[in-house]
Enzyme design. Structure first.
Site, PDB file in Angstrom:
ATOM      1  N   ARG A   1       0.817  -1.220   0.000  1.00 42.35           N
ATOM      2  CA  ARG A   1       0.000   0.000   0.000  1.00 42.35           C
ATOM      3  C   ARG A   1       0.852   1.272   0.000  1.00 42.35           C
ATOM      4  O   ARG A   1       0.463   2.290   0.575  1.00 42.35           O
ATOM      5  CB  ARG A   1      -0.964   0.029   1.188  1.00 42.35           C
ATOM      6  CG  ARG A   1      -2.033  -1.030   1.137  1.00 42.35           C
ATOM      7  CD  ARG A   1      -3.090  -0.664   0.103  1.00 42.35           C
ATOM      8  NE  ARG A   1      -4.076  -1.727  -0.033  1.00 42.35           N
ATOM      9  CZ  ARG A   1      -5.302  -1.676   0.472  1.00 42.35           C
ATOM     10  NH1 ARG A   1      -5.709  -0.627   1.130  1.00 42.35           N
ATOM     11  NH2 ARG A   1      -6.116  -2.669   0.292  1.00 42.35           N
TER      12      ARG A   1
ATOM     13  N   ARG B   1      -3.498   6.394   0.321  1.00 44.06           N
ATOM     14  CA  ARG B   1      -4.123   7.565   0.929  1.00 44.06           C
ATOM     15  C   ARG B   1      -3.262   8.377   1.876  1.00 44.06           C
ATOM     16  O   ARG B   1      -3.589   9.501   2.204  1.00 44.06           O
ATOM     17  CB  ARG B   1      -5.398   7.135   1.658  1.00 44.06           C
ATOM     18  CG  ARG B   1      -6.514   6.845   0.689  1.00 44.06           C
ATOM     19  CD  ARG B   1      -7.678   6.249   1.389  1.00 44.06           C
ATOM     20  NE  ARG B   1      -7.296   4.956   1.957  1.00 44.06           N
ATOM     21  CZ  ARG B   1      -8.136   4.113   2.516  1.00 44.06           C
ATOM     22  NH1 ARG B   1      -9.399   4.437   2.613  1.00 44.06           N
ATOM     23  NH2 ARG B   1      -7.713   2.953   2.979  1.00 44.06           N
TER      24      ARG B   1
ATOM     25  N   ARG C   1      -7.546  11.889  -5.774  1.00 41.52           N
ATOM     26  CA  ARG C   1      -8.837  11.317  -5.355  1.00 41.52           C
ATOM     27  C   ARG C   1      -9.946  12.358  -5.229  1.00 41.52           C
ATOM     28  O   ARG C   1     -11.118  12.019  -5.286  1.00 41.52           O
ATOM     29  CB  ARG C   1      -8.664  10.545  -4.050  1.00 41.52           C
ATOM     30  CG  ARG C   1      -8.062   9.174  -4.226  1.00 41.52           C
ATOM     31  CD  ARG C   1      -9.080   8.159  -4.726  1.00 41.52           C
ATOM     32  NE  ARG C   1      -9.906   7.686  -3.623  1.00 41.52           N
ATOM     33  CZ  ARG C   1     -11.145   8.027  -3.389  1.00 41.52           C
ATOM     34  NH1 ARG C   1     -11.750   8.880  -4.189  1.00 41.52           N
ATOM     35  NH2 ARG C   1     -11.810   7.534  -2.374  1.00 41.52           N
TER      36      ARG C   1
ATOM     37  N   ASP D   1      -6.312  -3.102  -7.877  1.00 40.76           N
ATOM     38  CA  ASP D   1      -6.931  -3.722  -6.707  1.00 40.76           C
ATOM     39  C   ASP D   1      -7.265  -5.181  -6.985  1.00 40.76           C
ATOM     40  O   ASP D   1      -7.570  -5.548  -8.123  1.00 40.76           O
ATOM     41  CB  ASP D   1      -8.200  -2.982  -6.274  1.00 40.76           C
ATOM     42  CG  ASP D   1      -8.577  -3.353  -4.844  1.00 40.76           C
ATOM     43  OD1 ASP D   1      -8.016  -2.752  -3.914  1.00 40.76           O
ATOM     44  OD2 ASP D   1      -9.389  -4.275  -4.654  1.00 40.76           O
TER      45      ASP D   1
ATOM     46  N   TYR E   1     -14.980 -12.024  -0.781  1.00 41.33           N
ATOM     47  CA  TYR E   1     -15.655 -10.745  -1.100  1.00 41.33           C
ATOM     48  C   TYR E   1     -16.883 -10.997  -1.982  1.00 41.33           C
ATOM     49  O   TYR E   1     -17.901 -10.343  -1.835  1.00 41.33           O
ATOM     50  CB  TYR E   1     -14.691  -9.763  -1.786  1.00 41.33           C
ATOM     51  CG  TYR E   1     -13.745  -9.091  -0.817  1.00 41.33           C
ATOM     52  CD1 TYR E   1     -14.155  -7.977  -0.084  1.00 41.33           C
ATOM     53  CD2 TYR E   1     -12.457  -9.561  -0.608  1.00 41.33           C
ATOM     54  CE1 TYR E   1     -13.310  -7.364   0.827  1.00 41.33           C
ATOM     55  CE2 TYR E   1     -11.601  -8.952   0.292  1.00 41.33           C
ATOM     56  CZ  TYR E   1     -12.030  -7.859   1.003  1.00 41.33           C
ATOM     57  OH  TYR E   1     -11.192  -7.251   1.906  1.00 41.33           O
TER      58      TYR E   1
HETATM   59  O1  CP3 Z   1      -0.037  -1.708  -2.441  1.00 40.01           O
HETATM   60  C1  CP3 Z   1      -0.272  -0.805  -3.252  1.00 40.01           C
HETATM   61  O2  CP3 Z   1      -0.007   0.392  -3.048  1.00 40.01           O
HETATM   62  C2  CP3 Z   1      -0.850  -1.210  -4.601  1.00 40.01           C
HETATM   63  C3  CP3 Z   1      -2.249  -1.202  -4.760  1.00 40.01           C
HETATM   64  C4  CP3 Z   1      -3.189  -2.060  -3.918  1.00 40.01           C
HETATM   65  C5  CP3 Z   1      -4.446  -1.585  -3.508  1.00 40.01           C
HETATM   66  N1  CP3 Z   1      -5.126  -2.642  -2.940  1.00 40.01           N
HETATM   67  C6  CP3 Z   1      -4.940  -0.214  -3.738  1.00 40.01           C
HETATM   68  C7  CP3 Z   1      -6.097   0.275  -2.971  1.00 40.01           C
HETATM   69  C8  CP3 Z   1      -3.084  -3.399  -3.500  1.00 40.01           C
HETATM   70  C9  CP3 Z   1      -1.914  -4.370  -3.631  1.00 40.01           C
HETATM   71  C10 CP3 Z   1      -4.328  -3.752  -2.891  1.00 40.01           C
HETATM   72  C11 CP3 Z   1      -4.617  -5.098  -2.375  1.00 40.01           C
HETATM   73  C12 CP3 Z   1      -5.891  -5.354  -1.682  1.00 40.01           C
HETATM   74  N2  CP3 Z   1      -7.113  -4.781  -1.902  1.00 40.01           N
HETATM   75  C13 CP3 Z   1      -6.059  -6.347  -0.677  1.00 40.01           C
HETATM   76  C14 CP3 Z   1      -4.992  -7.306  -0.196  1.00 40.01           C
HETATM   77  C15 CP3 Z   1      -4.050  -6.719   0.778  1.00 40.01           C
HETATM   78  C16 CP3 Z   1      -4.603  -6.383   2.127  1.00 40.01           C
HETATM   79  O3  CP3 Z   1      -4.726  -5.155   2.389  1.00 40.01           O
HETATM   80  O4  CP3 Z   1      -4.923  -7.289   2.905  1.00 40.01           O
HETATM   81  C17 CP3 Z   1      -7.407  -6.301  -0.257  1.00 40.01           C
HETATM   82  C18 CP3 Z   1      -8.057  -7.177   0.796  1.00 40.01           C
HETATM   83  C19 CP3 Z   1      -8.058  -5.317  -1.057  1.00 40.01           C
HETATM   84  C20 CP3 Z   1      -9.513  -4.949  -1.036  1.00 40.01           C
HETATM   85  C21 CP3 Z   1      -9.738  -3.512  -0.776  1.00 40.01           C
HETATM   86  N3  CP3 Z   1      -9.433  -2.496  -1.645  1.00 40.01           N
HETATM   87  C22 CP3 Z   1     -10.309  -2.920   0.391  1.00 40.01           C
HETATM   88  C23 CP3 Z   1     -10.768  -3.681   1.607  1.00 40.01           C
HETATM   89  C24 CP3 Z   1     -10.341  -1.525   0.179  1.00 40.01           C
HETATM   90  C25 CP3 Z   1     -10.983  -0.440   1.037  1.00 40.01           C
HETATM   91  C26 CP3 Z   1     -10.330  -0.182   2.296  1.00 40.01           C
HETATM   92  C27 CP3 Z   1      -8.804  -0.007   2.260  1.00 40.01           C
HETATM   93  O5  CP3 Z   1      -8.126  -0.892   2.785  1.00 40.01           O
HETATM   94  O6  CP3 Z   1      -8.320   0.967   1.701  1.00 40.01           O
HETATM   95  C28 CP3 Z   1      -9.739  -1.269  -1.074  1.00 40.01           C
HETATM   96  C29 CP3 Z   1      -9.548   0.047  -1.702  1.00 40.01           C
HETATM   97  C30 CP3 Z   1      -8.144   0.422  -2.062  1.00 40.01           C
HETATM   98  N4  CP3 Z   1      -7.276  -0.392  -2.760  1.00 40.01           N
HETATM   99  C31 CP3 Z   1      -7.502   1.685  -1.830  1.00 40.01           C
HETATM  100  C32 CP3 Z   1      -6.223   1.593  -2.408  1.00 40.01           C
HETATM  101  C33 CP3 Z   1      -5.184   2.680  -2.485  1.00 40.01           C
HETATM  102  C34 CP3 Z   1      -8.120   2.889  -1.127  1.00 40.01           C
HETATM  103  C35 CP3 Z   1      -9.151   3.501  -1.995  1.00 40.01           C
HETATM  104  C36 CP3 Z   1      -9.372   4.964  -1.735  1.00 40.01           C
HETATM  105  O7  CP3 Z   1      -8.668   5.772  -2.348  1.00 40.01           O
HETATM  106  O8  CP3 Z   1     -10.285   5.283  -0.957  1.00 40.01           O
END
Ligand code: CP3
Length: 323
Positions: free
Chosen positions: A22, A26, A35, A71, A138
């Site tokens: 990540r 954010r 965003r 994602d 999911y």
């Molecule tokens: O790591 C990175 O910077 C690369 C991008 C990346 C994102 N999601 C961007 C993202 C990666 C590798 C993921 C993986 C991901 N997504 C996982 C596995 C890793 C983990 O965290 O356990 C999971 C379970 C998700 C599902 C997901 N996507 C959720 C639950 C959410 C919302 C809450 C949160 O954790 O942010 C997302 C949205 C998301 N994916 C955001 C980002 C930058 C935030 C979105 C926003 O801008 O509001």
């Protein structure tokens, strides 16, 4: 390319490579600014914006690898579901059936971004996908769930139906990861964020087996497996790297697993403290893995959105000046 060397357990430099899960997100004001103009799905569907966000943390902090901005839930969209990320609510999924669609054209914008990134980046690019179980959870829950009760009920009452869901996702994931590799990703990481909820026989059937199928179906490329709370259980699959969370002592893990690259595992909360504490905790981990040729410095899970960017800078400086 210090990251690729560490994945082969051949890093002879005094310090390990560093990137953070990540890292593009954010906690960066540049990301927040983007965003304000686009919602998350708009960002994640636009090749130029995918490139921009992927590059942000490399330009700002000098990480040793970039992770593609995307994602794990996009695969569900490519399989015919509607995926939404509403403000402050986490993901929500609509759709009761997975349709065998043409993944390569559905997700073509991802591969286009990768090809462009490969022209721009000077560090390796990490592609990724969710592991079938986490993606299936999911799909079944229709949203994030801390307990996975619907998923567990479904897999126990209808194991054949659940196995079909896992199979569909597994097939699509192989196509998606291979297309990322073909487009130029240097490494791929598979994220299983929820598998720790399963009993051993379910873990074997719905986690180990499908990830094994994925690994057997992949083109040649180093693979890192992330499995929150249960990473060691995936060592039977003999991946290039395993990513651990902070509950694990990496040095002890090295004794148990002498031949795999170990990634991790600073508690993300460390980055909420202060530069001195960050340095102390990071040094502790660096010292414990000193001169290990197969160690990648990372967090135990993703960067928290409250993290001050100076703290990320302090961590990167500490790791890069180590030795
Ligand atoms: O790591 C990175 O910077 C690369 C991008 C990346 C994102 N999601 C961007 C993202 C990666 C590798 C993921 C993986 C991901 N997504 C996982 C596995 C890793 C983990 O965290 O356990 C999971 C379970 C998700 C599902 C997901 N996507 C959720 C639950 C959410 C919302 C809450 C949160 O954790 O942010 C997302 C949205 C998301 N994916 C955001 C980002 C930058 C935030 C979105 C926003 O801008 O509001």
């Amino acid at each position: 390319m210090i990251l690729l060397e560490a994945l082969q357990k051949k890093n002879v430099q005094k310090r390990p490579p560093i990137w953070l899960m990540r890292q593009a997100g954010r906690y960066m004001h540049e990301y927040q600014a983007l965003r304000k103009k686009h919602d998350f799905m708009q960002l994640a569907h636009n090749p130029e914006l995918i490139c921009e966000v992927t590059e942000l943390p490399i330009q700002a902090f000098g990480f040793d690898a970039a992770i593609l901005f995307s994602d794990i839930l996009l695969i569900l969209e490519a399989l015919g579901c509607t995926v939404r990320f509403d403000e402050g609510k986490g993901p929500s999924i609509e759709g009761d059936q997975l349709q065998a669609k043409e993944i390569l054209s559905e997700l073509g914008f991802v591969y286009q971004a990768i090809r462009e990134l490969k022209k721009r980046l000077k560090v390796p690019l990490i592609g990724f996908a969710g592991a079938p179980f986490t993606v299936a959870s999911y799909f079944v829950e229709k949203a994030g769930s801390p307990t996975l009760s619907k998923t567990k009920k479904r897999l126990m009452q209808d194991p054949v139906g659940f196995a079909n869901i896992i199979d569909e996702i597994t097939k699509a994931t192989i196509v998606h990861l291979n297309a990322q590799i073909e487009a130029g990703c240097d490494v791929v990481q598979v994220f299983d964020s929820w598998a720790m909820h399963l009993a051993p026989h379910h873990f074997e059937a719905f986690v180990v087996k499908p990830i094994q199928t994925i690994m057997q179906g992949l083109k040649k490329c180093p693979v890192i497996l992330f499995c929150r709370g249960a990473a060691e259980r995936l060592s039977v699959l003999d991946p290039h790297g395993i990513s651990f969370d902070w509950q694990v002592d990496l040095q002890k893990m090295r004794q148990k697993l002498p031949s795999v690259c170990l990634q991790g595992n600073l508690d993300p909360e460390v980055l909420l403290t202060d530069p001195k504490t960050i340095e102390r905790e990071a040094k502790r981990l660096l010292d414990s893995m000193r001169h290990d040729p197969g160690f990648i410095f990372n967090l135990g899970h993703g960067v928290l959105k409250e993290t001050p960017r100076e703290h990320v800078q302090a961590l990167v400086s500490c790791v890069k000046s180590y030795g």
